[in-house]
Design a protein around this motif. Structure first.
Motif, PDB file in Angstrom:
ATOM      1  N   ASP A  34      45.571  18.214 157.833  1.00 17.82           N
ATOM      2  CA  ASP A  34      46.536  18.473 156.766  1.00 17.82           C
ATOM      3  C   ASP A  34      46.742  19.980 156.574  1.00 17.82           C
ATOM      4  OD1 ASP A  34      48.223  17.424 154.699  1.00 17.82           O
ATOM      5  OD2 ASP A  34      46.837  18.374 153.308  1.00 17.82           O
ATOM      6  N   ASP A  51      49.279  23.167 154.462  1.00 10.19           N
ATOM      7  CA  ASP A  51      50.291  23.459 153.437  1.00 10.19           C
ATOM      8  C   ASP A  51      51.654  23.604 154.107  1.00 10.19           C
ATOM      9  OD1 ASP A  51      48.567  23.629 151.144  1.00 10.19           O
ATOM     10  OD2 ASP A  51      47.773  25.478 152.017  1.00 10.19           O
ATOM     11  N   LEU A  59      47.688  30.175 151.906  1.00 10.33           N
ATOM     12  CA  LEU A  59      48.052  28.821 152.343  1.00 10.33           C
ATOM     13  C   LEU A  59      47.449  28.528 153.722  1.00 10.33           C
ATOM     14  CD1 LEU A  59      51.847  28.761 151.340  1.00 10.33           C
ATOM     15  CD2 LEU A  59      49.879  27.981 150.017  1.00 10.33           C
ATOM     16  N   GLN A  60      47.147  27.256 153.950  1.00  9.82           N
ATOM     17  CA  GLN A  60      46.672  26.819 155.270  1.00  9.82           C
ATOM     18  C   GLN A  60      47.918  26.536 156.112  1.00  9.82           C
ATOM     19  OE1 GLN A  60      43.511  26.655 156.395  1.00  9.82           O
ATOM     20  NE2 GLN A  60      42.875  27.516 154.409  1.00  9.82           N
ATOM     21  N   GLN A  97      43.040  31.285 157.863  1.00 11.74           N
ATOM     22  CA  GLN A  97      43.967  30.275 157.297  1.00 11.74           C
ATOM     23  C   GLN A  97      44.976  29.781 158.328  1.00 11.74           C
ATOM     24  OE1 GLN A  97      43.478  33.456 156.502  1.00 11.74           O
ATOM     25  NE2 GLN A  97      44.454  33.954 154.559  1.00 11.74           N
ATOM     26  N   GLY A 146      51.698  17.628 156.276  1.00 12.88           N
ATOM     27  CA  GLY A 146      51.862  18.884 155.558  1.00 12.88           C
ATOM     28  C   GLY A 146      52.859  18.730 154.424  1.00 12.88           C
ATOM     29  N   ARG A 147      52.917  19.735 153.574  1.00 16.58           N
ATOM     30  CA  ARG A 147      53.873  19.710 152.454  1.00 16.58           C
ATOM     31  C   ARG A 147      55.219  20.283 152.889  1.00 16.58           C
ATOM     32  NH1 ARG A 147      52.793  22.803 147.699  1.00 16.58           N
ATOM     33  NH2 ARG A 147      51.708  24.286 149.028  1.00 16.58           N
TER      34      ARG A 147
END
Ligand SMILES: Cc1cc2nc3c(=O)[nH]c(=O)nc-3n(C[C@H](O)[C@H](O)[C@H](O)COP(=O)(O)OP(=O)(O)OC[C@H]3O[C@@H](n4cnc5c(N)ncnc54)[C@H](O)[C@@H]3O)c2cc1C
Length: 406
Positions: free
Chosen positions: A5, A7, A29-30, A124, A160-161
């Motif tokens: 997962d 970002d 953020l990742q 990250q 992811g988002r």
């Protein structure tokens, strides 16, 4: 199958995608970056693809540590710019506009490879390359994507988002998402590469609208003490077809014929020899929207423009920076809406201006160059117009991201 997962997942690690990755990772953020190729950046020879970096983009690259990590010997600045059409010229100087330079000429691969090297040090950031996506679907709170390995077998799933398309003008992601884009084939190619000129004019970027199209000579670091410039000459495709049957000497003669003789050839004088060159077909394209569900477009995937103003990558750098600024100060949904409103209007304005300069210069019987020459004559007498033009071209106008203006 393993699922990871993130970002944000960025597809395309050209300069724009790599920079977007870095800016978002800097916010904690990742982030995952996917590219089908790893960048290569051979030292010792100058890559034919050089780009003009504006002061606004330079500030962004400076802020992210990219500028200082790059090899300073591999770039040239220009503090004077002259554009000519029909015997009229428009002149700009960095000093008059209170700038350290009007821009820098840098190998695009060198910028890209430098950002990648920095990304590799960031915990990250996950880099998947060489890799490409096989398919992806929107989910309620983001997306799910399957990656393919070299053999084409599914090897990994990720969620992811936010999914960011930075996969260039042909953007498979944009097309797969069904985002419509308008396309315009110029029936022109850009012929690019290093040339040796009679006169050495470091610090000068010069462009003339010739019979065949805009011809720019841009300063590059001198190799083996030769007086070098990089040429970008946009010419009708049917004229370029002749190139295949001509020797370098015959092509050089045509080039110099277009420039004119003696002083008429311009400040760099006639061209003495040409180096390894390449050609790129030119087209304009513009996506009708920049955001769809959890997918956002940046760089050439959103818009590609004619190279006559040296702006394509600079506009992409501003996209990356604007997206990061919106995401730093708003929840995701609001950030994406703001990004789209901001960059759709700004990039459309710039792209339309560039497009119409090119279309005007192509008007038949020299009418186009007559019109351009006339507008240069007017603009050269009006300081506010020149100042407005330079602020916009340098990425320093009021609508540019803060990082560029700081
Ligand atoms: C002749 C010429 C001169 C130019 N001069 C200038 C200039 O002076 N100044 C300027 O600002 N701009 C200039 N430009 C424009 C500039 O080159 C582009 O705007 C810039 O390359 C866009 O960068 P990008 O990162 O958006 O896309 P790209 O550089 O096209 O990168 C896209 C990346 O996506 C990857 N990719 C594609 N598909 C997939 C996939 N399915 N899976 C994984 N990865 C994928 C590719 O491998 C690539 O790394 C010029 C353009 C031309 C043609």
């Amino acid at each position: 199958m393993r699922s990871v997962d993130f970002d944000a997942v960025i597809v395309g690690g050209g300069v724009v995608g790599a920079l977007t990755t870095q800016l978002l990772a800097n916010q904690g953020l990742q982030v995952c970056l996917i590219d089908q190729h790893r960048p290569d950046d051979p030292t010792g020879t100058l890559d034919t693809r050089v780009v003009a970096i504006s002061p606004g983009s330079q500030r962004v690259l400076q802020h992210t540590g990219v500028w200082d990590a790059m090899d300073a010997q591999r770039r040239s600045h220009y503090s004077e710019m002259v554009v000519e059409a029909n015997g009229q010229s428009l002149k700009f100087s960095a000093q008059a506009h209170g700038l350290p330079a009007l821009g820098w000429i840098v190998e695009q691969k060198h910028i890209q490879a430098t950002i990648w090297a920095l990304l590799q040090e960031m915990p990250q950031v996950t880099i998947k390359s060489p890799a490409q996506w096989d398919h992806w679907v929107s989910t309620e709170d983001g997306f799910k994507m399957h990656l393919a390995d070299r053999q084409g077998d599914l090897s990994e799933t990720m969620t992811g988002r936010l999914l960011i398309a930075a996969d260039g003008a042909h953007s498979p992601l944009r097309r797969r998402a069904g985002i419509e884009a308008s396309h315009w084939h110029y029936n022109q190619v850009a012929w690019v590469g290093p040339v040796v000129t009679t006169n050495h004019r470091p610090g000068l970027a010069w462009q003339r609208f010739t019979d065949w199209g805009p011809l720019a000579l841009l300063p590059i670091p001198a190799h083996e003490s030769q007086t070098s410039s990089s040429i970008v000459w946009s010419i009708p495709s049917h004229e370029y077809q002749k190139r295949a049957s001509l020797s370098d000497e015959e092509w050089l003669a045509i080039l110099n014929e277009q420039l004119g003789e003696g002083d008429a050839a311009g400040p760099m004088g006639p061209i003495l020899s040409i180096g390894p060159s390449t050609w790129i077909p030119l087209r304009r394209q513009r996506a009708k929207q920049l955001v769809k569900d959890h997918l956002v477009l940046v760089g050439d995937s959103a818009h590609s423009v004619h190279p006559l103003a040296g702006q394509g990558l600079n506009i992409g750098v501003m996209d990356a920076t604007a997206l990061a600024e919106c995401m730093a100060s708003h929840p995701l949904d609001t950030a994406l809406k703001r990004y789209e409103r901001w960059r759709l209007s700004q990039s459309t304005l710039q792209a339309t201006g560039i497009h119409w300069i090119n279309e005007t210069q192509r008007l038949p019987m020299g009418l186009g160059r007559l019109a351009l020459g006339g507008s240069f004559a007017v603009a050269s007498r009006l300081w506010p117009i020149r100042d407005l033009m330079i602020k916009s071209a340098c990425g320093l106008d009021a609508d540019s991201p803060q990082l560029a203006r700081r």
